[in-house]
Scaffold this motif. Structure first.
Motif, PDB file in Angstrom:
ATOM      1  N   ARG A 137      21.508  14.941 -31.017  1.00  0.00           N
ATOM      2  CA  ARG A 137      20.520  16.696 -31.609  1.00  0.00           C
ATOM      3  C   ARG A 137      19.699  16.750 -30.374  1.00  0.00           C
ATOM      4  N   ALA A 138      18.529  15.770 -29.476  1.00  0.00           N
ATOM      5  CA  ALA A 138      17.981  16.475 -28.701  1.00  0.00           C
ATOM      6  C   ALA A 138      18.516  17.209 -27.763  1.00  0.00           C
ATOM      7  N   ALA A 139      19.450  16.870 -26.699  1.00  0.00           N
ATOM      8  CA  ALA A 139      20.364  17.836 -26.554  1.00  0.00           C
ATOM      9  C   ALA A 139      20.826  18.625 -26.568  1.00  0.00           C
ATOM     10  N   LYS A 140      21.178  19.035 -27.891  1.00  0.00           N
ATOM     11  CA  LYS A 140      21.081  20.442 -28.485  1.00  0.00           C
ATOM     12  C   LYS A 140      19.994  21.556 -28.790  1.00  0.00           C
ATOM     13  N   GLY A 141      19.158  20.650 -28.768  1.00  0.00           N
ATOM     14  CA  GLY A 141      18.030  21.491 -29.283  1.00  0.00           C
ATOM     15  C   GLY A 141      17.490  21.094 -30.476  1.00  0.00           C
TER      16      GLY A 141
END
Length: 168
Positions: A137-141
């Protein structure tokens, strides 16, 4: 026998040795608390060994160092720390209890340990999966959107704090 560090096993005793003789042989090393020589039930004579208990463990160590392989009444002595009495029976040590009496409790304990290990493995897998999902999720924003949802949900906030603490 009280403390194995203060009680000595004395083996190789000649049949004419008495508790008094054994006491006299070991008294030079310190205060002797007790001397015992188990008897053979059939002959009512001692069985060739005895136990000497000292008040201080340092005295017992000195006696063992000096009397091991010493000669008494023409016989070479074997002097070691005495081993605690092992009573045959179950875990509780009852002599009237058969050895297999505690088998059920042993099996139950084994099952509980296996179950606990499985639960721990499942918990670790769940935590790793949650951490991986959080990284994705952090990678996707998507983290910013989740932060807005967490302001209204105290349980979500607590989970996020727990995940953050475990990952550090």
């Amino acid at each position: 026998m009280a403390n194995p560090k203060t009680t000595l096993y004395v083996g190789g005793l000649e049949e004419n040795v008495t508790e008094g003789v054994l006491h006299a042989a070991f008294i030079p090393f310190g205060d002797v608390k007790d001397v015992s020589m188990p008897l053979d039930q059939a002959t009512q004579k001692h069985r060739g060994f005895g136990f000497v208990t000292y008040l201080e463990k340092e005295d017992a160590a000195a006696a063992m160092d000096n009397m091991h392989n010493a000669e008494l009444y023409g016989r070479v002595l074997t002097v070691n720390y005495a081993q605690p009495i092992k009573i045959k029976g179950g875990e509780q040590g009852w002599a009237s209890q058969p050895v297999w009496a505690d088998a059920d409790t042993w099996f139950e304990r084994q099952q509980q340990e296996e179950e606990l290990a499985k639960l721990n493995a499942e918990h670790e897998a769940t935590v790793k999966a949650a951490e991986e999902e959080e990284r994705k999720r952090a990678a996707k924003g998507d983290v910013e959107e989740e932060d807005n949802d967490m302001k209204d949900d105290p349980m979500a906030q607590a989970e996020a704090v727990a995940v953050a603490q475990q990952s550090s």
